[in-house]
Design an enzyme around this catalytic site. Structure first.
Site, PDB file in Angstrom:
ATOM      1  N   ASP A  98       0.812  -1.220   0.000  1.00  0.00           N
ATOM      2  CA  ASP A  98       0.000   0.000   0.000  1.00  0.00           C
ATOM      3  C   ASP A  98       0.843   1.266   0.000  1.00  0.00           C
ATOM      4  O   ASP A  98       2.062   1.216   0.187  1.00  0.00           O
ATOM      5  CB  ASP A  98      -0.953   0.005   1.208  1.00  0.00           C
ATOM      6  CG  ASP A  98      -0.262  -0.395   2.518  1.00  0.00           C
ATOM      7  OD1 ASP A  98       0.978  -0.377   2.559  1.00  0.00           O
ATOM      8  OD2 ASP A  98      -0.965  -0.723   3.482  1.00  0.00           O
ATOM      9  N   ASN A 129      -7.447  -2.999  14.373  1.00  0.00           N
ATOM     10  CA  ASN A 129      -8.841  -3.269  13.995  1.00  0.00           C
ATOM     11  C   ASN A 129      -8.939  -4.421  12.997  1.00  0.00           C
ATOM     12  O   ASN A 129      -9.970  -4.625  12.379  1.00  0.00           O
ATOM     13  CB  ASN A 129      -9.481  -2.001  13.410  1.00  0.00           C
ATOM     14  CG  ASN A 129      -8.809  -1.531  12.130  1.00  0.00           C
ATOM     15  OD1 ASN A 129      -7.876  -2.168  11.638  1.00  0.00           O
ATOM     16  ND2 ASN A 129      -9.270  -0.427  11.588  1.00  0.00           N
ATOM     17  N   HIS A 182      -7.091  -4.764  10.224  1.00  0.00           N
ATOM     18  CA  HIS A 182      -6.795  -4.482   8.813  1.00  0.00           C
ATOM     19  C   HIS A 182      -5.497  -5.156   8.379  1.00  0.00           C
ATOM     20  O   HIS A 182      -4.581  -5.353   9.173  1.00  0.00           O
ATOM     21  CB  HIS A 182      -6.827  -2.989   8.483  1.00  0.00           C
ATOM     22  CG  HIS A 182      -5.694  -2.156   8.960  1.00  0.00           C
ATOM     23  ND1 HIS A 182      -5.883  -0.927   9.553  1.00  0.00           N
ATOM     24  CD2 HIS A 182      -4.356  -2.333   8.914  1.00  0.00           C
ATOM     25  CE1 HIS A 182      -4.720  -0.402   9.840  1.00  0.00           C
ATOM     26  NE2 HIS A 182      -3.764  -1.230   9.465  1.00  0.00           N
TER      27      HIS A 182
HETATM   28  C1  GLP Z   1      -0.323   0.278   8.683  1.00  0.00           C
HETATM   29  C2  GLP Z   1      -0.053  -0.556   7.428  1.00  0.00           C
HETATM   30  C3  GLP Z   1      -0.330  -2.033   7.679  1.00  0.00           C
HETATM   31  C4  GLP Z   1       0.318  -2.465   8.981  1.00  0.00           C
HETATM   32  C5  GLP Z   1      -0.285  -1.696  10.123  1.00  0.00           C
HETATM   33  C6  GLP Z   1       0.217  -2.134  11.498  1.00  0.00           C
HETATM   34  O1  GLP Z   1      -1.637   0.662   8.817  1.00  0.00           O
HETATM   35  N1  GLP Z   1      -0.801  -0.141   6.303  1.00  0.00           N
HETATM   36  O2  GLP Z   1       0.164  -2.788   6.585  1.00  0.00           O
HETATM   37  O3  GLP Z   1       0.137  -3.846   9.179  1.00  0.00           O
HETATM   38  O4  GLP Z   1       0.069  -0.335   9.901  1.00  0.00           O
HETATM   39  O5  GLP Z   1       1.361  -1.422  11.827  1.00  0.00           O
HETATM   40  P1  GLP Z   1       2.327  -1.712  13.043  1.00  0.00           P
HETATM   41  O6  GLP Z   1       3.174  -2.868  12.634  1.00  0.00           O
HETATM   42  O7  GLP Z   1       3.121  -0.453  13.172  1.00  0.00           O
HETATM   43  O8  GLP Z   1       1.477  -1.993  14.219  1.00  0.00           O
END
Ligand code: GLP
Length: 261
Positions: free
Chosen positions: A67, A135, A137
């Site tokens: 992304d 959440n 995602h």
């Molecule tokens: C962002 C990215 C995701 C990632 C998420 C969790 O929103 N788009 O791909 O998994 O963050 O991030 P973290 O690893 O910092 O908790």
């Protein structure tokens, strides 16, 4: 879904890196799906170290990131392009033209279609690395994303915007939109490996592994993937109902195969 419970966030990263390295040793021209967020940073550090030790090469590897924010240029310090350059690409022998990240500039619909075509032309993704939003995602597929969605623009939830605000300074405008591989795109990868660490992820891990498959929890779609490896630390695993079973499978796997992965 196979669940591996590691002792620490560092062990999560080490085991995740080990999977990537094994793949690259078997298939030097592999196609990797990459993720941003704080979780994969330590995994990338391992890959850099193993490259510096000459144990692995990225010369023939092609990568596709999940992304990118819409409306910020690749050179912007908070773009996912900048993140990947800093955390991985600038330190390994990958060819710049083989690293793909959706462009957050230009027409998102045209860019989304072109991105799907590029993945297809590369022969599909061999191993997709994922982090996990609180959440549920994956990529930027927020709750209620279609479980068969393809690369497209998404509006971020307020929760995700808040969670990611730590990367932006007060005077920087934080994007509310992103272009992301869809859940269907992710499920097309031949293997998926999701990493999660810390107590803040425990509810999301529980829903992903043991909850019903639901668009309300996008990561639960991975239950339908034939080859998903979930590597979590003890804190992120702490709410799993069948945790003893996963540990038992882990020790049996070690006994039979001599290695967890
Ligand atoms: C962002 C990215 C995701 C990632 C998420 C969790 O929103 N788009 O791909 O998994 O963050 O991030 P973290 O690893 O910092 O908790």
């Amino acid at each position: 879904m196979r669940v591996i419970i590691a002792d620490s966030p560092e062990a999560v990263a080490r085991m995740g890196a080990e999977q990537c390295i094994r793949l690259l040793q078997d298939k030097p021209a592999a196609v990797l799906g990459l993720a941003t967020g704080s979780t994969p940073i330590a995994l990338y550090a391992h890959l850099i170290q193993r490259r510096q030790q000459g144990e692995v090469s990225f010369r023939q590897v092609r990568t596709f990131n999940l992304d990118e924010y819409i409306g910020i240029a690749p050179q912007h310090p908070q773009s996912y392009r900048s993140f990947m350059q800093k955390q991985l690409f600038d330190h390994i022998d990958i060819l710049p033209e083989n690293t793909h990240i959706p462009s957050g500039m230009g027409d998102p619909m045209a860019e989304s279609r072109a991105y799907e075509d590029k993945i297809h032309s590369a022969g599909g993704i061999d191993l997709q690395i994922l982090g996990l939003g609180r959440n549920g995602h994956i990529g930027f597929n927020e709750p209620t994303s279609s479980l068969s969605s393809r690369t497209r623009a998404k509006t971020l939830t307020q929760e995700t915007i808040r969670d990611n605000s730590r990367f932006f300074s007060a005077d920087e405008e934080q994007p509310h939109l992103a272009i992301t591989m869809g859940i269907g795109t992710i499920l097309d990868a031949r293997k998926v490996m999701l990493l999660a660490a810390g107590a803040a992820k425990a509810d999301a891990v529980k829903a992903m592994v043991e909850g019903p498959i639901s668009a309300m929890h996008p990561a639960s779609a991975l239950q339908m993937h034939p080859s998903t490896l979930v590597i979590v630390d003890t804190e992120a695993a702490s709410k799993l109902e069948l945790i003893d079973y996963y540990r038992w499978v882990q020790s049996e796997t070690l006994r039979v195969q001599g290695a967890y992965l």
